[in-house]
Design a protein around this motif. Structure first.
Motif, PDB file in Angstrom:
ATOM      1  N   GLY A   1       0.806  -1.218   0.000  1.00 47.17           N
ATOM      2  CA  GLY A   1       0.000   0.000   0.000  1.00 47.17           C
ATOM      3  C   GLY A   1       0.836   1.265   0.000  1.00 47.17           C
TER       4      GLY A   1
ATOM      5  N   THR B   1      -6.989  -8.991  -7.987  1.00 42.87           N
ATOM      6  CA  THR B   1      -7.217  -8.070  -9.111  1.00 42.87           C
ATOM      7  C   THR B   1      -6.957  -8.791 -10.435  1.00 42.87           C
TER       8      THR B   1
ATOM      9  N   ALA C   1      -4.210   0.803  -7.262  1.00 40.04           N
ATOM     10  CA  ALA C   1      -5.105  -0.085  -6.515  1.00 40.04           C
ATOM     11  C   ALA C   1      -4.559  -0.367  -5.124  1.00 40.04           C
TER      12      ALA C   1
ATOM     13  N   LEU D   1      -6.457   0.753  -1.641  1.00 39.82           N
ATOM     14  CA  LEU D   1      -6.877  -0.254  -0.659  1.00 39.82           C
ATOM     15  C   LEU D   1      -6.274   0.031   0.713  1.00 39.82           C
TER      16      LEU D   1
ATOM     17  N   VAL E   1      -9.219  -0.771   3.962  1.00 42.43           N
ATOM     18  CA  VAL E   1     -10.089  -1.950   3.771  1.00 42.43           C
ATOM     19  C   VAL E   1      -9.320  -3.273   3.738  1.00 42.43           C
ATOM     20  N   ALA E   2      -8.077  -3.259   3.252  1.00 40.11           N
ATOM     21  CA  ALA E   2      -7.329  -4.523   3.121  1.00 40.11           C
ATOM     22  C   ALA E   2      -6.710  -4.900   4.468  1.00 40.11           C
TER      23      ALA E   2
ATOM     24  N   MET F   1      -2.189  -8.268   2.306  1.00 37.39           N
ATOM     25  CA  MET F   1      -2.027  -8.112   0.848  1.00 37.39           C
ATOM     26  C   MET F   1      -0.658  -8.638   0.436  1.00 37.39           C
TER      27      MET F   1
ATOM     28  N   ALA G   1     -10.210  -8.731   2.993  1.00 40.80           N
ATOM     29  CA  ALA G   1     -10.961  -7.608   3.563  1.00 40.80           C
ATOM     30  C   ALA G   1     -12.155  -8.169   4.325  1.00 40.80           C
TER      31      ALA G   1
ATOM     32  N   VAL H   1     -14.749  -2.398  -1.415  1.00 47.98           N
ATOM     33  CA  VAL H   1     -13.659  -2.925  -2.237  1.00 47.98           C
ATOM     34  C   VAL H   1     -14.017  -2.795  -3.715  1.00 47.98           C
TER      35      VAL H   1
ATOM     36  N   LEU I   1     -13.926   0.859  -4.837  1.00 45.14           N
ATOM     37  CA  LEU I   1     -12.550   1.377  -4.936  1.00 45.14           C
ATOM     38  C   LEU I   1     -11.854   0.870  -6.196  1.00 45.14           C
ATOM     39  N   MET I   2     -12.032  -0.409  -6.504  1.00 42.72           N
ATOM     40  CA  MET I   2     -11.366  -0.963  -7.668  1.00 42.72           C
ATOM     41  C   MET I   2     -11.977  -0.406  -8.966  1.00 42.72           C
TER      42      MET I   2
END
Lengths: 327, 327
Positions: B83, B164, B199, B203, B208-209, B212, B275, B283, B286-287
């Motif tokens: 991130g 993704t 992305a 996130l 939210v994540a 990752m 998440a 999610v 956002l994506m």
């Protein structure tokens, strides 16, 4: 056990086992990236050096322990030349299939010896196989207050020119290694150079050095960087260039010009720096404090050119001007 | 002009010419180390990846521009998985004598395209000759607030598992490349992967994540890292694993198991993350905001094991579990 049995993650575990905890390391080995907390108000300084089998080292002429020690030392030398305190490093290795786990264990032990000595922490890197030789890539990260960082560009006419230690030992040691010698101070200085970490930090934090570089390509080549970036010239007195007794004894047997390797040999990892004349005694005191020999070898001039004066007071004609990787 | 005529410093000048000014870079290319000013209160994140000729790339199967692009992209992908916002990079190259200046110019152009796209600045590195193949070592540095960094270890039972893009394209593209194909989406996804930088940052910054990783060794291998470090298990629904139309069309001709490369191929450089169920819609929003496809492929369990369920609702037996460099 061979490398195939150990596996990529087994190897990473072996590195991770030697890593000491450090409060500023927030995420160490084992995630997508490492994270550290930069010291407040400090700049982060970062440098990368690769050591390539067949170019920088010959596995027949070195042992894994000193190769590990040297891999970190040459990067710490770059940080020392900025006056930075070293903190973290990343290690990437491309490993040929024939390399043994015993070799890697020795290499790890060596790099961790230097890491412990200088208080730097391994935080990450990469390991993969190599179809060619062994490739070692180290990135070292340090920190220093912005106003204390010493650049190559700060030399001013009238500044005195100093160098730590003695020059040419490493290049002469390499010649001896290639002739079959395996021991002695000259050989050791090539295989296991001592980065001048404490000296670099002291010079920076006392505010005495106006410009600094580590001698990795040879005195004249590295002095050339200071001169070009500071837009000044220099006068170097050959009689003051520091030579070790071992160098003086061996050089006459091996090379025509007794100064060639001291001026252009490279891999000395000594600090070459400038300081105002008024601070001459302070420089000498500081270097005595950290137990590092220092020599006053010349001064910075406004001439724009480098003039090397030999023992007879005449201009010296340099034979070799340092190492160019693609020449 | 060949590399010998260009020289080490000529080559460095060529890199330096493409570097944009950035206020936080206090010392760029040309000193012993680079210096940058870390953002106040942020962690610095750092990652290193090597690309070795004959292991990671084959000069007969790639062009210099995309090789340059990929060299930076794979490192940015690691920062994205934390991130972090990418800021700086160092590039070290070991260059075989036979490599042309034209090749290097293309490589530089490619790496600088990706640097400009993502706002990262080349601050240093190392260049030397290689007796073996071309070696590319990149260290990328980013930053993020400590509370927003996403680790591999934060997945909790009940969390949803997302990925993704589509999986397996790169590994299948490599197979096609080796069979003589030079174009098409699958081949492009192998040669020129798109790191999910925006992305990853979205996130992390939206909070939210919970965990990752980027998919570089294959979905199952990289999910394994999340599960091991989070001390949890997972249930993956094979029917929800995202496959591209091109992959679906080609895979039947090349491999017995249509899922093998999607689960174990590697080099996808997609983000695999977890998440909480309550944030599922967030999610997806956002994506959509950053234009990246996302698929819900399973959930985290307390079981401690990874269970992959095939389209018939039965347990899938994975054939390949990802790439081990020394196997």
């Amino acid at each position: 056990m061979n490398l195939k049995e150990l596996g990529e993650f087994g190897l990473i575990d072996r590195f991770a086992a030697g890593v000491a905890d450090k409060a500023s390391v927030k995420i160490g080995i084992g995630d997508d990236a490492a994270a550290f907390e930069p010291a407040e108000g400090h700049l982060s300084l970062v440098t990368s050096d690769m050591l390539i089998e067949g170019v920088h080292f010959d596995l027949a002429l070195c042992d894994p322990l000193t190769l590990g020690r040297k891999s970190l030392a040459v990067n710490l030398s770059d940080l020392a030349a900025m006056g930075a305190t070293p903190r973290y490093f990343l290690l990437s290795l491309a490993i040929p299939a024939a390399l043994t786990v015993e070799f890697l264990d020795g290499f790890i032990a060596g790099i961790m010896q230097r890491a412990e000595q200088f208080g730097v922490t391994l935080v990450g890197g990469d390991t993969c196989s190599s179809k060619g030789g062994l490739v070692i890539s180290v990135t070292a990260i340090g920190e220093q207050l912005p106003e204390l960082v010493v650049r190559r560009s700060g030399a001013r006419p009238g500044d005195l020119l100093f160098v730590t230690g003695t020059l040419g030992d490493s290049a002469l040691g390499l010649k001896l290694l290639r002739k079959g010698e395996r021991r002695g101070l000259l050989v050791e200085r090539h295989l296991d150079p001592e980065p001048r970490v404490a000296a670099g930090i002291l010079l920076a934090e006392a505010g005495v050095a106006t410009a600094m570089i580590d001698v990795s390509d040879g005195l004249l080549a590295d002095l050339g960087h200071i001169l070009r970036l500071s837009n000044v010239g220099a006068r170097v007195e050959l009689k003051n260039v520091p030579l070790s007794p071992g160098y003086t004894e061996e050089i006459s047997r091996l090379a025509g010009d007794p100064f060639s390797l001291a001026l252009g040999g490279g891999e000395d990892y000594e600090l070459l720096f400038t300081a105002p004349p008024l601070l001459k005694d302070r420089v000498i005191t500081l270097m005595a404090e950290c137990g590092v020999a220092v020599s006053l070898i010349g001064e910075i001039t406004a001439s724009g050119r480098l003039s090397v004066i030999n023992v007879d007071g005449e201009e010296y004609q340099a034979v070799q001007r340092g190492y160019n990787h693609f020449a």
